[in-house]
Design an enzyme around this catalytic site. Structure first.
Site, PDB file in Angstrom:
ATOM      1  NE  ARG A  49      -4.092  -1.729   2.189  1.00 12.40           N
ATOM      2  CZ  ARG A  49      -4.097  -2.831   2.916  1.00 12.40           C
ATOM      3  NH1 ARG A  49      -3.133  -3.059   3.793  1.00 12.40           N
ATOM      4  NH2 ARG A  49      -5.058  -3.728   2.787  1.00 12.40           N
ATOM      5  CE  LYS A 151       5.678 -18.840  12.414  1.00 13.32           C
ATOM      6  NZ  LYS A 151       6.288 -17.607  12.904  1.00 13.32           N
ATOM      7  CG  HIS A 181      12.653 -19.074   9.202  1.00 16.48           C
ATOM      8  ND1 HIS A 181      11.649 -18.729  10.048  1.00 16.48           N
ATOM      9  CD2 HIS A 181      13.800 -18.958   9.914  1.00 16.48           C
ATOM     10  CE1 HIS A 181      12.157 -18.407  11.223  1.00 16.48           C
ATOM     11  NE2 HIS A 181      13.466 -18.537  11.177  1.00 16.48           N
ATOM     12  CD  GLU A 219      13.060 -16.164  19.334  1.00 14.51           C
ATOM     13  OE1 GLU A 219      13.472 -15.396  18.463  1.00 14.51           O
ATOM     14  OE2 GLU A 219      11.853 -16.358  19.562  1.00 14.51           O
ATOM     15  CG  ASP A 238       5.939 -16.308  16.909  1.00 17.81           C
ATOM     16  OD1 ASP A 238       5.752 -15.913  15.745  1.00 17.81           O
ATOM     17  OD2 ASP A 238       6.985 -16.074  17.541  1.00 17.81           O
ATOM     18  CG  HIS A 243       9.620 -22.033  13.667  1.00 15.92           C
ATOM     19  ND1 HIS A 243       9.423 -22.015  12.313  1.00 15.92           N
ATOM     20  CD2 HIS A 243       9.622 -20.732  14.056  1.00 15.92           C
ATOM     21  CE1 HIS A 243       9.318 -20.743  11.907  1.00 15.92           C
ATOM     22  NE2 HIS A 243       9.423 -19.958  12.945  1.00 15.92           N
ATOM     23  CE  LYS A 339       9.221 -13.750  20.130  1.00 10.89           C
ATOM     24  NZ  LYS A 339      10.300 -13.990  19.196  1.00 10.89           N
TER      25      LYS A 339
END
Ligand code: BG6
Length: 483
Positions: A49, A151, A181, A219, A238, A243, A339
């Site tokens: 956009r 995803k 990925h 992470e 997520d 994954h 995380k």
């Protein structure tokens, strides 16, 4: 092996002004170009956009490379690469909104010899996927068209099914590339070689020799600027549905009949069908509070931009999974991801059973650990086998020692980015490393019981190893990583 050179084609990126394009897709395409793995006749068209000109898109692409490419920007490559970049802005929702884009693609076919082939790449937020499909469906059919979809594919089983149905109205499943990925990572692909090209390990890869398996994807980063998306997703959507379950399927699947894409994907689906849907009673959820990571302060999740100050969205999960098949019955798989943890590491640990002679091993948790194999996906990709050897000198005292393999030492080449491998495979039409509709749906079925379970979300300080309850979950064993 020489990589295949894909047929001439245009890569059309929807969401071209977004973060994923900036960080991953443009750098991957540039590095493919450098490696001569883009088609000789190619064009890359950005669509979003944001009102950019071709020139602005090229400037943004150059910035992406300067910030995120694993190789430097050199004029000899950048010049011809950037000539292939153009941009169109427009809506997604309005009927026939892609018609001007279609006309542009037809012109490019003439100008750049791309022969009517299209690789569409849906790199937008997931809510835009259905309208993108509708808009493509309204355009005259191209010679050959494929679609790469990011995803998460849906947000639960019902929406994933609905999305697949919509996609199939326009694209045959053989033209659909659902990207995860993690499957582009060298060490994940190596699971197939390591397991099925070596006599030794495949013999012990089962319940006779393995006590349990641990998979940790830790992470250091928090949610950064993605609070809005993350509030909707949470850690299960997520990371786990995609994954982590992909890691489980590569680690646990039976040997495929061949390395043909469908043979590999059939075995992965078969394995996922044997994974028992996760139980809330064997799941620990957490959310990071403020803390320090490597000397840097991180705010609490609830203080991140775009996050509800009373949010209960989990940023951490640890769970015990079970695979009800001949190979894995009775072998728990402990899965964990979060995380804002104390370090960044993705590891698969195979804990072998204790030897039964009673000569050296005791049940003492402080005694020597049983033999184990650690497959390190990142960082320092490699494999370590830890076992017992006799300590030099008198007596027969065992000492824990390691055998190491690292990709950098063994092959001396720089690892490519996961996105390079996957985009190249999609351009060549190879599905092996992409998830199929039935696979994605089964993955949703597995996580369904814990998606909306009324579980307590434990707070853990940023920079820690997550909630302590995760240690109770794995007792009497211990987590191998982040002790
Ligand atoms: C993405 C998730 O798919 O994977 C992110 O949306 C996560 O939240 C990322 O940070 C992790 O990828 P990697 O390759 O850094 O382990």
């Amino acid at each position: 092996m020489q990589p295949a050179v894909p047929d001439p084609q245009i890569i059309v990126i929807f969401g071209a002004s977004g973060d994923l394009t900036h960080r991953k897709i443009i750098p991957a395409l540039y590095n493919l170009f450098r490696e001569k793995m883009l088609p000789e006749h190619f064009a890359i068209v950005g669509y979003a956009r944001t009102e950019w000109t071709d020139e602005q898109f090229r400037e943004e692409a150059r910035k992406s490379l300067e910030e995120f490419s694993r190789t430097s920007v050199e004029d000899q490559y950048w010049g011809p690469f950037s000539e292939g970049l153009t941009y169109r802005y427009g809506a997604f929702d309005d009927e026939k909104a892609f018609h001007p884009l279609h006309d542009h693609l037809s012109e490019l076919d003439e100008a750049r010899g791309t022969e009517g082939r299209r690789l569409y790449y849906a790199a937008t937020p997931p809510s835009a996927f259905p309208v993108i499909i509708d808009r493509i469906g309204e355009c005259p059919k191209a010679e050959d068209r494929r679609i790469v979809i990011e995803k998460p594919f849906g947000r639960d089983l019902a929406s994933a099914r609905a999305l697949s149905e919509k996609v199939h109205e326009v694209f045959d499943e053989s033209r659909v590339f659902r990207i995860d990925h993690y499957l582009g990572k060298e060490t994940v692909q190596n699971l197939l070689v390591f397991r099925f090209a070596n006599t030794l390990y495949e013999r012990v890869w089962n319940r006779d020799a393995i006590a349990h398996v641990q998979i940790t994807v830790a992470e250091e980063v928090g949610v950064e600027q993605r609070g809005g998306y993350y509030e909707e997703a949470g850690v299960i959507r997520d990371m786990v549905q995609n994954h982590i379950l992909q890691l489980v399927s590569f680690l646990g699947m039976e040997p495929p009949a061949s390395l043909a894409p469908e043979a590999v994907r059939d075995e992965k689906v078969k394995l996922l069908r044997a994974v028992r849907p996760f139980s809330p009673d064997e799941t620990v959820l957490g959310q990071y509070a403020s803390g320090k990571i490597g000397g840097t302060s991180l705010p609490a999740y609830r203080e991140e931009p775009g996050v509800d100050p009373n949010s209960k969205t989990p940023t951490y999960v640890a769970l015990r999974a079970h695979i009800d098949n001949w190979r894995w019955a009775g072998v728990p798989f402990y899965l964990r991801t979060g995380k804002a943890l104390g370090r960044r590491a993705t590891e698969l640990t195979i804990m072998f059973k204790d030897v039964q002679t009673g000569l050296y091993h005791t049940m003492d948790v402080d005694g020597p650990p049983p033999d184990h194999l650690v497959i390190r996906v990142q960082p320092e990709e490699g494999i370590t086998f830890t076992f017992q050897a006799k300590e030099p000198g008198p007596g027969f005292t065992p000492r824990t020692v390691n055998m190491h393999f690292t990709y950098s030492d063994a092959f001396g080449v720089e690892q490519t980015e996961a996105y390079e491998r996957l985009i190249h495979d999609a351009m060549c039409g190879d599905h092996t490393l992409f998830t199929r509709a039935d696979e994605v749906e089964r993955a949703w079925e597995i996580v369904t019981p814990i998606l909306d379970a009324p579980l307590r979300v434990e707070q853990y300080p940023a920079g820690s190893r997550g909630p302590e309850k995760a240690d109770v979950l794995i007792t009497p064993s211990r987590w191998h990583l982040l002790k």
